[in-house]
Design a protein around this motif. Structure first.
Motif, short mmCIF file in Angstrom:
data_model
loop_
_atom_site.label_atom_id
_atom_site.label_comp_id
_atom_site.label_asym_id
_atom_site.label_seq_id
_atom_site.Cartn_x
_atom_site.Cartn_y
_atom_site.Cartn_z
N LYS A 66 -7.32 10.98 -1.42
CA LYS A 66 -7.97 9.60 -0.55
C LYS A 66 -6.52 8.26 -0.85
CE LYS A 66 -10.18 7.20 1.43
NZ LYS A 66 -10.32 6.53 2.48
N MET A 67 -6.05 8.88 -1.88
CA MET A 67 -4.55 7.99 -2.11
C MET A 67 -3.33 8.37 -1.09
SD MET A 67 -4.56 5.56 -3.92
CE MET A 67 -6.45 5.56 -4.35
N LEU A 68 -3.63 9.94 -1.00
CA LEU A 68 -2.47 10.74 0.07
C LEU A 68 -3.37 9.73 2.03
CD1 LEU A 68 -0.69 12.64 0.66
CD2 LEU A 68 -1.99 14.71 0.80
N GLU A 69 -4.78 9.84 1.76
CA GLU A 69 -4.84 9.25 3.16
C GLU A 69 -3.81 7.99 3.67
OE1 GLU A 69 -9.00 8.64 5.54
OE2 GLU A 69 -8.93 9.36 3.97
N LEU A 70 -4.76 7.52 2.17
CA LEU A 70 -4.25 5.73 1.87
C LEU A 70 -2.91 6.37 2.22
CD1 LEU A 70 -6.66 4.27 -0.45
CD2 LEU A 70 -6.64 3.72 2.32
N TYR A 71 -1.98 6.48 1.44
CA TYR A 71 -0.61 6.62 2.34
C TYR A 71 -0.23 6.80 3.38
CZ TYR A 71 4.78 8.37 0.83
OH TYR A 71 5.96 8.37 1.58
N GLY A 72 -1.12 7.65 4.61
CA GLY A 72 -0.36 8.08 5.91
C GLY A 72 -0.48 7.15 6.46
N ILE A 73 -1.64 5.92 5.88
CA ILE A 73 -2.17 5.04 7.20
C ILE A 73 -1.37 4.44 6.86
CG2 ILE A 73 -4.45 3.07 6.37
CD1 ILE A 73 -6.23 5.24 6.50
N LYS A 132 3.87 13.66 8.68
CA LYS A 132 4.42 14.94 7.88
C LYS A 132 2.79 14.47 6.50
CE LYS A 132 9.38 15.05 8.42
NZ LYS A 132 10.50 14.61 8.27
N VAL A 133 2.34 12.93 6.52
CA VAL A 133 1.64 13.05 5.36
C VAL A 133 0.30 13.18 5.91
CG1 VAL A 133 0.29 11.48 4.11
CG2 VAL A 133 3.19 11.10 4.31
N PHE A 134 -0.33 13.69 6.97
CA PHE A 134 -1.26 14.26 7.40
C PHE A 134 -0.97 15.38 7.40
CE2 PHE A 134 -1.96 9.33 9.28
CZ PHE A 134 -3.25 8.97 7.84
N GLU A 135 0.12 15.75 8.40
CA GLU A 135 -0.55 17.30 7.88
C GLU A 135 -0.34 18.02 6.92
OE1 GLU A 135 2.65 18.10 11.63
OE2 GLU A 135 3.13 18.65 10.09
N ASN A 136 0.06 17.67 6.14
CA ASN A 136 -0.15 18.45 4.19
C ASN A 136 -1.68 17.57 3.79
OD1 ASN A 136 0.71 18.52 1.51
ND2 ASN A 136 0.97 16.57 1.10
N LEU A 137 -1.83 16.77 4.71
CA LEU A 137 -3.07 16.30 4.18
C LEU A 137 -4.50 17.16 4.67
CD1 LEU A 137 -5.85 14.26 2.90
CD2 LEU A 137 -5.40 12.95 4.71
N LEU A 138 -4.12 17.48 5.78
CA LEU A 138 -4.93 18.69 6.83
C LEU A 138 -4.81 19.68 5.94
CD1 LEU A 138 -4.39 17.58 10.19
CD2 LEU A 138 -6.69 17.31 8.70
N SER A 139 -3.49 20.20 5.55
CA SER A 139 -3.52 21.62 5.13
C SER A 139 -4.60 21.76 3.63
CB SER A 139 -2.24 21.53 4.16
OG SER A 139 -1.90 21.26 3.19
N LEU A 155 0.91 -1.03 0.06
CA LEU A 155 0.13 0.32 0.22
C LEU A 155 0.84 1.17 0.08
CD1 LEU A 155 -2.82 1.65 0.49
CD2 LEU A 155 -2.80 1.39 2.46
N GLU A 156 1.87 1.66 0.86
CA GLU A 156 2.70 2.48 0.45
C GLU A 156 3.22 2.67 -0.60
OE1 GLU A 156 7.31 3.70 2.67
OE2 GLU A 156 6.33 2.07 3.90
N LYS A 157 4.29 1.69 -1.64
CA LYS A 157 4.60 1.53 -2.09
C LYS A 157 3.94 2.52 -3.51
CE LYS A 157 7.41 -1.72 -1.71
NZ LYS A 157 8.20 -3.79 -2.20
N THR A 158 2.40 1.69 -3.68
CA THR A 158 1.47 2.27 -4.48
C THR A 158 1.11 3.60 -4.37
OG1 THR A 158 1.04 -0.35 -4.55
CG2 THR A 158 -0.71 1.47 -6.13
N THR A 159 0.80 3.80 -3.32
CA THR A 159 0.32 4.83 -3.14
C THR A 159 1.18 6.65 -3.09
OG1 THR A 159 0.44 4.77 -1.39
CG2 THR A 159 -1.97 4.67 -1.47
N LEU A 160 2.02 5.54 -3.13
CA LEU A 160 3.56 6.75 -3.00
C LEU A 160 3.58 7.00 -4.54
CD1 LEU A 160 5.85 9.11 -1.92
CD2 LEU A 160 7.55 6.55 -2.00
N GLU A 161 3.43 6.21 -5.34
CA GLU A 161 3.67 6.13 -6.60
C GLU A 161 2.39 7.32 -7.39
OE1 GLU A 161 4.07 3.16 -10.36
OE2 GLU A 161 3.83 2.47 -8.34
N VAL A 162 1.49 6.55 -6.96
CA VAL A 162 -0.53 7.55 -7.37
C VAL A 162 0.08 8.96 -6.83
CG1 VAL A 162 -2.01 7.76 -7.41
CG2 VAL A 162 -1.54 4.93 -7.22
N THR A 163 0.69 9.34 -5.52
CA THR A 163 0.17 10.51 -4.99
C THR A 163 1.37 11.29 -5.40
OG1 THR A 163 1.86 10.00 -3.11
CG2 THR A 163 -0.60 10.36 -2.95
N ASN A 164 2.99 10.90 -5.71
CA ASN A 164 3.81 11.54 -6.50
C ASN A 164 3.49 11.79 -8.13
OD1 ASN A 164 5.39 11.48 -5.08
ND2 ASN A 164 6.64 9.74 -5.30
#
Length: 167
Positions: free
Chosen positions: A126-133, A146-153, A110-119
């Motif tokens: 939603k992908m950013l949230e899943l990356y944080g999870i 850091k990911v969740f702070e970015n998401l909250l912004s 999940l980390e690898k896939t969501t990182l690739e998608v969010t990049n």
């Protein structure tokens, strides 16, 4: 549609080409789908994929049925095939694969896939949230924060981000 399905079934029986004609199987699958026969749809769509069909929609239909039937392995295998076969549709299929990894609790993938998608698409919250999870579940807490702070912004009311960051 019943007659059409029967005709495609007969054509499949009569087909003498090596490996069978993938289009016959996909048309039979579409007929079965229209008749609300999910097991038949899955059987024909899987046969079409296994024979090398070059239509992304066949993969989408197959994966959707596998999802409805809660078959994570079927989803993962066929999404990976679709990603390899259709580079122009890869992001769409990778997003679906991320949900499979989240459901199966495969947080490394999940980390690898969501990182690739969010990049590739930083606007997909939603992908950013899943990356944080994924990071959080692997105890990579400083990265997750850091990911969740970015998401909250971008989405101040996001529940998961607020729970982790403490907002």
């Amino acid at each position: 549609n019943v007659v059409a399905l029967q005709n495609f079934q007969k054509a499949i029986e009569l087909d003498t080409t090596q490996n069978g004609n993938s289009l016959l199987y996909s048309y039979a699958g579409l007929c079965a789908k229209n008749l609300n026969l999910p097991n038949e749809t899955r059987k024909y769509m899987q046969a079409s994929v296994d024979r090398g069909i070059l239509e992304p929609v066949v993969y989408t239909i197959l994966v959707d049925i596998c999802r409805e039937q809660k078959d994570l392995e079927c989803q993962e295998v066929n999404l990976k095939k679709a990603i390899a076969k259709f580079p122009t549709n890869a992001m769409e299929f990778k997003k679906k694969l991320a949900y499979v990894y989240n459901t199966s609790k495969n947080y490394t993938e999940l980390e690898k896939t969501t990182l690739e998608v969010t990049n590739a698409d930083s606007s997909d919250l939603k992908m950013l949230e899943l990356y944080g999870i994924a990071l959080q579940k692997q105890n990579k807490l400083s990265q997750a924060i850091k990911v969740f702070e970015n998401l909250l912004s971008k989405s101040p009311d996001n529940f998961n981000a607020n729970m982790v960051v403490g907002g």
